[in-house]
Motif scaffolding. Structure first.
Motif, PDB file in Angstrom:
ATOM      1  N   ILE A  66       0.863  -1.185   0.000  1.00  0.00           N
ATOM      2  CA  ILE A  66       0.000   0.000   0.000  1.00  0.00           C
ATOM      3  C   ILE A  66       0.898   1.233   0.000  1.00  0.00           C
ATOM      4  CG2 ILE A  66      -0.192   0.228   2.512  1.00  0.00           C
ATOM      5  CD1 ILE A  66      -3.169   0.747   2.128  1.00  0.00           C
ATOM      6  N   ASP A  68       1.021   5.853  -0.961  1.00  0.00           N
ATOM      7  CA  ASP A  68       0.357   7.075  -1.425  1.00  0.00           C
ATOM      8  C   ASP A  68       0.859   7.479  -2.802  1.00  0.00           C
ATOM      9  OD1 ASP A  68      -1.123   7.300   0.878  1.00  0.00           O
ATOM     10  OD2 ASP A  68       0.393   8.488   1.908  1.00  0.00           O
ATOM     11  N   MET A  95       4.781  -4.531   7.549  1.00  0.00           N
ATOM     12  CA  MET A  95       4.963  -3.725   8.748  1.00  0.00           C
ATOM     13  C   MET A  95       5.585  -4.526   9.884  1.00  0.00           C
ATOM     14  SD  MET A  95       1.760  -1.103   8.792  1.00  0.00           S
ATOM     15  CE  MET A  95       0.586  -2.070   7.879  1.00  0.00           C
TER      16      MET A  95
ATOM     17  N   GLN B   4       6.555   3.896  10.239  1.00  0.00           N
ATOM     18  CA  GLN B   4       6.338   2.501   9.870  1.00  0.00           C
ATOM     19  C   GLN B   4       5.197   2.350   8.870  1.00  0.00           C
ATOM     20  OE1 GLN B   4       5.513   0.790  13.598  1.00  0.00           O
ATOM     21  NE2 GLN B   4       7.586   1.044  14.365  1.00  0.00           N
ATOM     22  N   TYR B   5       4.275   3.324   8.865  1.00  0.00           N
ATOM     23  CA  TYR B   5       3.123   3.188   7.993  1.00  0.00           C
ATOM     24  C   TYR B   5       3.496   3.496   6.554  1.00  0.00           C
ATOM     25  CZ  TYR B   5       0.005   2.438  11.814  1.00  0.00           C
ATOM     26  OH  TYR B   5      -0.619   1.888  12.870  1.00  0.00           O
ATOM     27  N   PRO B   6       3.157   2.597   5.655  1.00  0.00           N
ATOM     28  CA  PRO B   6       3.532   2.807   4.260  1.00  0.00           C
ATOM     29  C   PRO B   6       2.673   3.879   3.588  1.00  0.00           C
ATOM     30  CG  PRO B   6       2.346   0.748   4.495  1.00  0.00           C
ATOM     31  CD  PRO B   6       2.507   1.302   5.867  1.00  0.00           C
ATOM     32  N   SER B   7       1.598   4.332   4.240  1.00  0.00           N
ATOM     33  CA  SER B   7       0.692   5.279   3.595  1.00  0.00           C
ATOM     34  C   SER B   7       0.136   6.239   4.635  1.00  0.00           C
ATOM     35  CB  SER B   7      -0.439   4.497   2.924  1.00  0.00           C
ATOM     36  OG  SER B   7      -1.600   5.279   2.804  1.00  0.00           O
ATOM     37  N   VAL B   8       0.147   7.531   4.302  1.00  0.00           N
ATOM     38  CA  VAL B   8      -0.390   8.541   5.213  1.00  0.00           C
ATOM     39  C   VAL B   8      -1.896   8.358   5.366  1.00  0.00           C
ATOM     40  CG1 VAL B   8      -0.674  11.015   5.588  1.00  0.00           C
ATOM     41  CG2 VAL B   8       1.442  10.150   4.594  1.00  0.00           C
TER      42      VAL B   8
END
Lengths: 205, 205
Positions: A66, A68, A95, B4-8
């Motif tokens: 995933i 942006d 993650m 760590q999050y792949p997407s905002v």
């Protein structure tokens, strides 16, 4: 049941929450009443966060994580080792591995594992694009980090066959007893494997 | 953590879920990923159900229960006994009493109990409108069905004083050992009260 609800709108909101996995009607009611106590702006932020995510979410065209952007942060990070690709089932696994801070290579998100019972075959997964990545060159090692289940093992074997013609090292993450586990409570298959796959003791763990 | 999050967008949706009571970041992630797997229409239905509820929710102008109309279903039900009013803390309590199918009167939702520790005083609750209902006439009995806590007892006493000048019977729901409870595991206060407030045995329970 429905007649008990004093409001159709409330019933609808509770129903939507109760569709989520692990959320029963009582919990759903508690959550909806909590949201109802918040101001309008907060409730809109909550509802729209999900809708916006669904509308605007992208998946990295290299690793299918995933993202942006067209190519995700990890794939476009110049400091990472592009010669090692870790194959995982889903973005949560990415993650999980990232959290260990033990891996500086790239990922490949399959989107699941081969599971004939659930009607998921190899063509439903991002296996062909993995083969394409290896064919394009530059990948020296593919680490298989799938679940230790029959479906995971099947998928491992399928990928093993697909990549057998290429000059790439194929590894699988170690299975054994968990850190902190007591031997007597470990199942015999895991314990057996951890004996077979024992490694040289170097004084540190 | 955020890195760590792949997407905002994902981070935002997970953050919104994690604001809900009893939902941690891991559960929030699981729920968001579940929703992400649903089709766009379902996700819009989920998000909009909450936003619509918040925008269009009404509260009954008689009993302050949640309602789709100006006066709620219960208050406008001609078959119910309008001379008995059951005072409860919130709309979940209305549903709890309704579920017993033992009560055919009307309700009055206070919106909480007097709790100086939380800064909730009598003026924050629908107590004045309860007095107005009694003053308007037609109410013969007010049943106090608040939580058996110090705050509930304080509120009971406050209402008792407010209604003392009116010709209305004031009752409180029975407290005692729960059906199915074993005596030896019942706390002494409850057990003591249930002995003091014993009722005549008529052969049936």
């Amino acid at each position: 049941m429905n007649q008990q609800y004093p409001s159709v709108l409330l019933e609808k909101a509770v129903g939507e929450f109760a569709k989520l996995p692990g959320i029963g009607r009582k919990t759903a009611m508690r959550l909806v009443l909590h949201l109802l106590r918040q101001d309008t702006q907060s409730v809109e932020a909550f509802g729209n966060a999900m809708i916006t995510l669904k509308h605007e979410v992208k998946y990295c065209r290299v690793c299918h994580n995933i993202s942006d952007t067209d190519v995700c942060r990890i794939c476009s990070d110049a400091s990472r080792d592009t010669s090692v690709v870790c194959v995982v089932e889903n973005i949560r696994d990415v993650m999980a591995v990232e959290n260990t801070q033990q891996f500086r290579g790239l990922y490949h998100v399959l989107g699941g594992v081969i599971s004939p019972m659930d009607g998921i075959g190899p063509s439903d997964l991002q296996i062909d694009s993995l083969v394409d990545r290896v064919r394009a060159g530059g990948v020296k090692e593919v680490i298989l980090a799938l679940s230790s289940t029959m479906e995971g093992d099947t998928t491992n074997f399928y990928i093993f066959r697909k990549l057998s013609g290429f000059d790439v090292k194929l590894t699988v993450i170690a299975r054994g007893i968990s850190i902190g586990d007591e031997l007597e409570y470990t199942d015999e298959v895991t314990l057996g494997r951890s004996i077979v796959n024992r490694i040289a003791f170097t004084g540190t763990m």
